[in-house]
Write a protein that holds these residues in place. Sequence first.
Motif, PDB file in Angstrom:
ATOM      1  N   UNK A 112      -7.281  -2.962  -8.888  1.00 30.11           N
ATOM      2  CA  UNK A 112      -6.805  -2.622  -7.552  1.00 30.11           C
ATOM      3  C   UNK A 112      -5.684  -1.606  -7.722  1.00 30.11           C
ATOM      4  N   UNK A 113      -5.717  -0.564  -6.911  1.00 29.49           N
ATOM      5  CA  UNK A 113      -4.659   0.436  -6.903  1.00 29.49           C
ATOM      6  C   UNK A 113      -4.098   0.558  -5.504  1.00 29.49           C
ATOM      7  N   UNK A 114      -2.785   0.643  -5.407  1.00 31.47           N
ATOM      8  CA  UNK A 114      -2.122   0.753  -4.111  1.00 31.47           C
ATOM      9  C   UNK A 114      -1.109   1.884  -4.190  1.00 31.47           C
ATOM     10  N   UNK A 115      -0.975   2.628  -3.101  1.00 37.05           N
ATOM     11  CA  UNK A 115      -0.002   3.714  -3.032  1.00 37.05           C
ATOM     12  C   UNK A 115       0.523   3.831  -1.615  1.00 37.05           C
ATOM     13  N   UNK A 116       1.812   4.156  -1.511  1.00 38.22           N
ATOM     14  CA  UNK A 116       2.384   4.406  -0.200  1.00 38.22           C
ATOM     15  C   UNK A 116       3.815   3.939  -0.038  1.00 38.22           C
ATOM     16  N   UNK A 117       4.231   2.980  -0.875  1.00 36.65           N
ATOM     17  CA  UNK A 117       5.612   2.499  -0.814  1.00 36.65           C
ATOM     18  C   UNK A 117       6.197   2.563  -2.218  1.00 36.65           C
ATOM     19  N   UNK A 118       7.299   1.866  -2.485  1.00 37.58           N
ATOM     20  CA  UNK A 118       7.868   1.860  -3.836  1.00 37.58           C
ATOM     21  C   UNK A 118       6.820   1.329  -4.807  1.00 37.58           C
ATOM     22  N   UNK A 119       6.843   1.822  -6.021  1.00 44.27           N
ATOM     23  CA  UNK A 119       5.806   1.444  -6.981  1.00 44.27           C
ATOM     24  C   UNK A 119       5.777  -0.058  -7.246  1.00 44.27           C
ATOM     25  N   UNK A 120       6.933  -0.713  -7.260  1.00 37.44           N
ATOM     26  CA  UNK A 120       6.951  -2.168  -7.466  1.00 37.44           C
ATOM     27  C   UNK A 120       6.282  -2.877  -6.288  1.00 37.44           C
ATOM     28  N   UNK A 121       6.445  -2.323  -5.092  1.00 36.43           N
ATOM     29  CA  UNK A 121       5.809  -2.901  -3.906  1.00 36.43           C
ATOM     30  C   UNK A 121       4.307  -2.632  -3.911  1.00 36.43           C
ATOM     31  N   UNK A 122       3.911  -1.456  -4.378  1.00 34.58           N
ATOM     32  CA  UNK A 122       2.484  -1.162  -4.539  1.00 34.58           C
ATOM     33  C   UNK A 122       1.840  -2.217  -5.438  1.00 34.58           C
ATOM     34  N   UNK A 123       2.477  -2.492  -6.581  1.00 38.12           N
ATOM     35  CA  UNK A 123       1.942  -3.475  -7.528  1.00 38.12           C
ATOM     36  C   UNK A 123       1.922  -4.875  -6.911  1.00 38.12           C
ATOM     37  N   UNK A 124       2.937  -5.205  -6.131  1.00 41.06           N
ATOM     38  CA  UNK A 124       2.993  -6.507  -5.454  1.00 41.06           C
ATOM     39  C   UNK A 124       1.790  -6.684  -4.534  1.00 41.06           C
ATOM     40  N   UNK A 125       1.452  -5.647  -3.809  1.00 42.04           N
ATOM     41  CA  UNK A 125       0.306  -5.693  -2.895  1.00 42.04           C
ATOM     42  C   UNK A 125      -0.991  -5.852  -3.700  1.00 42.04           C
ATOM     43  N   UNK A 126      -1.117  -5.108  -4.785  1.00 46.04           N
ATOM     44  CA  UNK A 126      -2.317  -5.208  -5.616  1.00 46.04           C
ATOM     45  C   UNK A 126      -2.485  -6.614  -6.183  1.00 46.04           C
ATOM     46  N   UNK A 127      -1.395  -7.190  -6.672  1.00 48.18           N
ATOM     47  CA  UNK A 127      -1.458  -8.549  -7.230  1.00 48.18           C
ATOM     48  C   UNK A 127      -1.821  -9.574  -6.157  1.00 48.18           C
ATOM     49  N   UNK A 128      -1.306  -9.385  -4.944  1.00 46.35           N
ATOM     50  CA  UNK A 128      -1.636 -10.299  -3.847  1.00 46.35           C
ATOM     51  C   UNK A 128      -3.132 -10.231  -3.548  1.00 46.35           C
ATOM     52  N   UNK A 129      -3.704  -9.052  -3.619  1.00 45.04           N
ATOM     53  CA  UNK A 129      -5.140  -8.926  -3.405  1.00 45.04           C
ATOM     54  C   UNK A 129      -5.938  -9.653  -4.466  1.00 45.04           C
ATOM     55  N   UNK A 130      -5.551  -9.452  -5.712  1.00 51.76           N
ATOM     56  CA  UNK A 130      -6.262 -10.091  -6.829  1.00 51.76           C
ATOM     57  C   UNK A 130      -6.131 -11.609  -6.762  1.00 51.76           C
ATOM     58  N   UNK A 131      -4.971 -12.106  -6.330  1.00 49.30           N
ATOM     59  CA  UNK A 131      -4.739 -13.549  -6.237  1.00 49.30           C
ATOM     60  C   UNK A 131      -5.737 -14.224  -5.309  1.00 49.30           C
ATOM     61  N   UNK A 132      -6.285 -13.482  -4.359  1.00 47.46           N
ATOM     62  CA  UNK A 132      -7.272 -14.047  -3.436  1.00 47.46           C
ATOM     63  C   UNK A 132      -8.527 -14.542  -4.151  1.00 47.46           C
TER      64      UNK A 132
END
Length: 135
Positions: A112-132
């Motif tokens: 999962x790749x996310x872009x648009x906010x701080x890079x740590x927040x991008x990674x947080x969003x990606x991890x939340x997706x994977x956790x599903x």
Amino acid sequence: MKSRPSLELSDVKAIAAAAEAEALKHQWAVSIAVVDAGGHLLWLQRLDGAPPISAQIAPAKAHTAALGQRESKVYEDMINGGRVSFLSAPGLQGLLEGGVPILKDGQCLGAVGVSGVKSTEDAQIARAGIAALGI
């Protein structure tokens, strides 16, 4: 011949929905990309207000994480640490934090790749997706 698990459409939809929910919870306007183990795009969505360039960066981060079978942040850290030669690595463009591989039993199923906010927040969003996926 070995068998390996792979992402199904229902998995991709679950990842995308969870990642979107995490982004919306924090009011973060991002693009979210999901790729398979070969880095091929399976899903891309740009939330309202996300910068247009984020729709290019998110898939690149996911592609890098899938092919490298590690978080894209690893490459960013190497480059920042002085290994600038990684900037010329063939096929790798998303050398920024925010790409997270989907791993199960030591095998990479995609990323999962996310872009648009701080890079740590991008990674947080990606991890939340994977956790599903619960893996």
